[in-house]
Design a protein around this motif. Sequence first.
Motif, mmCIF file in Angstrom:
data_model
loop_
_atom_site.group_PDB
_atom_site.id
_atom_site.type_symbol
_atom_site.label_atom_id
_atom_site.label_comp_id
_atom_site.label_asym_id
_atom_site.label_seq_id
_atom_site.Cartn_x
_atom_site.Cartn_y
_atom_site.Cartn_z
ATOM 1 N N LYS A 199 -5.863 0.690 -0.398
ATOM 2 C CA LYS A 199 -4.414 0.720 -0.178
ATOM 3 C C LYS A 199 -3.714 1.985 -0.679
ATOM 4 O O LYS A 199 -3.586 2.967 0.044
ATOM 5 C CB LYS A 199 -3.764 -0.525 -0.822
ATOM 6 N N CYS A 254 0.785 -1.235 0.000
ATOM 7 C CA CYS A 254 0.000 0.000 0.000
ATOM 8 C C CYS A 254 0.819 1.288 0.000
ATOM 9 O O CYS A 254 0.324 2.326 -0.449
ATOM 10 C CB CYS A 254 -0.982 0.021 1.176
ATOM 11 N N VAL A 255 2.068 1.258 0.456
ATOM 12 C CA VAL A 255 2.818 2.503 0.621
ATOM 13 C C VAL A 255 3.572 2.788 -0.686
ATOM 14 O O VAL A 255 4.801 2.765 -0.733
ATOM 15 C CB VAL A 255 3.766 2.386 1.838
ATOM 16 N N GLY A 294 -1.497 4.252 1.997
ATOM 17 C CA GLY A 294 -1.556 3.452 3.223
ATOM 18 C C GLY A 294 -1.677 4.254 4.508
ATOM 19 O O GLY A 294 -1.735 3.686 5.598
#
Length: 448
Positions: free
Chosen positions: A290, A63-64, A295
Amino acid sequence: MSASPAVVALRPAPTNNLEAFWMPFTANRQFKQAPRLLAGARDMHYVTTDGREILDATSGLWCVNAGHCRPKIVEAIQAQAAELDFAPTFQFGHPKPFELASRLAAMAPTGLDHVFFVNSGSEAVDTALKIALAYHRARGEGQRFRFVGRERGYHGVGFGGVSVGGMVANRKTFGPGLPGVDHLRHTHDLSRNSFTRGLPEHGAELADDLERLVALHGAETIAAVIVEPVAGSTGVLPPPKGYLERLRAICDRHGLLLIFDEVITGYGRLGSAFAADRLGVTPDIMTTAKGVTNGTIPMGAVFASSDIYEAFMQGPENMIELFHGYTYSGHPIACAAALATLDVYQEEGLFERAAALETRWADAIHGLKGLPHVIDIRTIGLVAGVELEPMEGKPTARAFQSMVKAYEDGMMLRVTGDIIAMSPPLIVSEAQIDEIAERLARVLKAID
Ligand code: PMP
């Protein structure tokens, strides 16, 4: 009467402060004996509670995408929390979700012009399924109640998502789930495709499973088909060439909606905004989460075509068109985080960057072929799956050992069954790509 401090003090002190948190998708007892605790993060790295740097080869949980603790996103969250902490989006509104939906619709595949906000991938999936049912009903086809998912699909943990999903462990303990759900066969076949870059050559005809289900049940009973364009959580399974086109054609022939679950593939992971762009097939509904906020704050966004939205807008104007929503749909802080995230993606050209790095990534990871236990490697965009030979009597043990060893050595991996999955932030440098491959090679040589 409120409890006095003395009463509070009488409560037994916790003997082990890791006990109370019932961890999700984790062997709690095992973890609590040897915890892996992260205390901070910046760009490509985590820092553990004991001060070690961990290279993030997985973007947290996929997600990041822009890397950790990006100042622009942090500042947007702080400013929004101070200005408007919460506002309902039932019967009221505030500007942010309108602005965010417009930005998202502008970057989505053509025709996916409307956005419904949720708080997670699981909620996105359940929302998409409900939209599909309600859409058919709005058009006088309420008998379309069946869904078709796919083996080895992962669509989160709501009852709808578990029902259409095809991950065995995720399904078997939770009863029958939604009625009227069938599954296509999965497309993973190492006897025909192995060590693939991008889309595997063989298997497009597996989409014809859908014709079989249509013949069995009658098209007029089926609401929608849901697939991940590239299955992620069950081991990085890109679709065979031509497979999604074939699925799209069958859906069109029979009036079924096609839902792409892009919770992992959305927001640049494959080097395009969405997998639908790269793969050239547009769904009717698309679920994302996400990466929409990098995130930082829980959020999901469900995209629907204008046809679908318009079908809901035909009734009386004072009627609620879709009886569905969450308290936190379009939460101001999540919207602010998402708007800043989109700025970072765009200003830094991160989706293009992912596309430009794909060959370097694929070369580095495919360089692991021949190392002990490696039976397959699959890469697409900035994603890779490295499949290990199962250990006799202890399937999943090797990948799990790899994750633990990699963490001890300073890198975060994700494992699913016997497969190691990697998906670094799109800011990864070429040197860090090489570092990921080198660290993984060390790990693979060290495991049993
Ligand atoms: N769909 C897909 C394709 C996913 O990969 C995931 C999460 N990995 C989900 C749904 C569920 O998302 P969440 O955990 O945010 O509920």
